[in-house]
Design a protein around this motif. Sequence first.
Motif, mmCIF file in Angstrom:
data_model
loop_
_atom_site.group_PDB
_atom_site.id
_atom_site.type_symbol
_atom_site.label_atom_id
_atom_site.label_comp_id
_atom_site.label_asym_id
_atom_site.label_seq_id
_atom_site.Cartn_x
_atom_site.Cartn_y
_atom_site.Cartn_z
ATOM 1 N N ALA A 106 0.846 -1.090 0.058
ATOM 2 C CA ALA A 106 0.042 0.159 -0.032
ATOM 3 C C ALA A 106 0.607 1.089 0.026
ATOM 4 O O ALA A 106 2.085 1.118 0.426
ATOM 5 C CB ALA A 106 -1.059 -0.114 1.200
ATOM 6 N N GLY A 107 0.342 2.274 -0.550
ATOM 7 C CA GLY A 107 1.241 3.402 -0.517
ATOM 8 C C GLY A 107 0.464 4.562 -1.487
ATOM 9 O O GLY A 107 -0.696 4.425 -2.147
ATOM 10 N N THR A 108 1.143 5.574 -1.853
ATOM 11 C CA THR A 108 0.868 6.694 -2.569
ATOM 12 C C THR A 108 1.342 6.533 -4.260
ATOM 13 O O THR A 108 2.515 6.284 -4.294
ATOM 14 C CB THR A 108 1.290 8.001 -2.034
ATOM 15 N N ILE A 109 0.616 6.720 -5.372
ATOM 16 C CA ILE A 109 1.032 6.859 -6.440
ATOM 17 C C ILE A 109 1.805 8.157 -6.723
ATOM 18 O O ILE A 109 1.053 9.242 -6.564
ATOM 19 C CB ILE A 109 -0.155 6.438 -7.681
ATOM 20 N N ILE A 110 3.184 8.070 -7.081
ATOM 21 C CA ILE A 110 3.870 9.173 -7.223
ATOM 22 C C ILE A 110 4.103 9.363 -8.754
ATOM 23 O O ILE A 110 4.564 10.530 -9.078
ATOM 24 C CB ILE A 110 4.882 9.228 -6.524
ATOM 25 N N LYS A 111 3.817 8.208 -9.663
ATOM 26 C CA LYS A 111 4.036 8.576 -10.944
ATOM 27 C C LYS A 111 3.631 7.489 -11.923
ATOM 28 O O LYS A 111 3.329 6.243 -11.232
ATOM 29 C CB LYS A 111 5.811 8.392 -11.315
ATOM 30 N N ILE A 112 2.940 7.810 -13.056
ATOM 31 C CA ILE A 112 2.711 6.560 -13.722
ATOM 32 C C ILE A 112 2.974 7.072 -15.418
ATOM 33 O O ILE A 112 2.795 8.102 -15.821
ATOM 34 C CB ILE A 112 1.010 6.795 -13.887
ATOM 35 N N THR A 113 3.625 5.942 -15.824
ATOM 36 C CA THR A 113 3.968 5.945 -17.311
ATOM 37 C C THR A 113 3.365 4.806 -17.979
ATOM 38 O O THR A 113 2.454 4.096 -17.448
ATOM 39 C CB THR A 113 5.440 5.798 -17.370
ATOM 40 N N GLU A 114 3.449 4.608 -19.338
ATOM 41 C CA GLU A 114 3.134 3.595 -20.044
ATOM 42 C C GLU A 114 3.527 2.372 -19.615
ATOM 43 O O GLU A 114 2.700 1.436 -19.850
ATOM 44 C CB GLU A 114 3.095 4.041 -21.562
#
Length: 396
Positions: free
Chosen positions: A308-316
């Motif tokens: 569990a945690g916080t999404i800090i980045k999303i790429t393809e």
Amino acid sequence: MKTPRIANAIGQIDDDLVAGAAKCKTKNKKHWLKWGSLAACFAVLVIAGAAILPSLFRENVTPEGTNGRYKDFSIQASESAIVWPWEYQTVYEKYRNVEIDGIEYHGKGRAVSEAWIGERIGNYTVVGYDEVNNGKKYSAEFEAYALKDIAQSQFIAVKMEDSYYVFQNDEYAPPNTLGELMDVVNLSEVVELQRFSEGDNSPDSKHFALSSDDYVWEVLSECKNAPFVEDQTWTVGDRSYLSFTITSEALGVYKVALYVTEDGYLWTNAFNWQYLFNIGEDAASRIIHYAKENSTEVEYEPYRNSVAGTIIKITEEYILVDDSILCKNPADGITYKVLLNDLRISRYVDYGIVKVGDTVQISYEGEIDETSGNTIAGAISAFKATISDGDVLIPE
């Protein structure tokens, strides 16, 4: 008349139970998602510090390498099962029904390795239904194969997109005896009895690994006349028993259960239905005694791992999830690289269910590769979570 199906005691809940779902629309999307109302009533995930509590689905959060990093909190989730739009489903989720020689088979949704594949049966039309779009029917032709050590009348494999998937005869027709079951399924070959617990398979139970299951199968082979017990009210209750955890590629099951009770019963949910046999107190006693004397104590193994945690980045290609929000000292946080190499996880991003800034729970299969930046290659779901009064809550 069919006997009602049961939810697996240890393992995935039956897909057929997720029905009558309510629809809910996602913003800025034209498609509809259908959420399983029955599943939403169950599946409570709880973690408080180092204490792991089981849920109905046996899916638990097991932080990797916590070493006291985490502050006291709990994850309590009423996790909803999503019936995805057709274009967001995997091939084995789409195509689930095939009829061969008058037998209707239903897909188990699990792959089986080529080592279990037997002779080719032929090409057959496999059918699927788009539940989101008023049950629209789809069909496609795939190759069907027999499975080694299993009668074609019970299980087959269907090749879809270069992988093989297990399909099972969907009719409720239990064997009259344990021997009849052994005649159609070579149990000692397709089922390995290794991990077991004393009593229920919970974190509070004692857990063991059996050195060899040969003697257990030897005893059971002497119980071929053990009668099938048609009693859907039977429960293990307060009986004394061992609970074996079963994963079998050939049967298409993952961490389901087999009980051997001190008063002489063998129970399993490995065949979709409750199978109960009276093997007698002597045979049960021999199995239980052997298992206890020929095993070593091991740690509890949850149904599936999560972070569990916080999404800090999303790429393809990946999601970065930082768990520092859960740590006593945020500087001790770990960033996990969750690969989007599987439709089962990438659709959560593509459909906008999770985004940068969201606190999430990621469930995964396999192990975290710490040598490659804490990479998770086997992620299969991503649910939003919120922080409240020190707890992490996944909303219904």
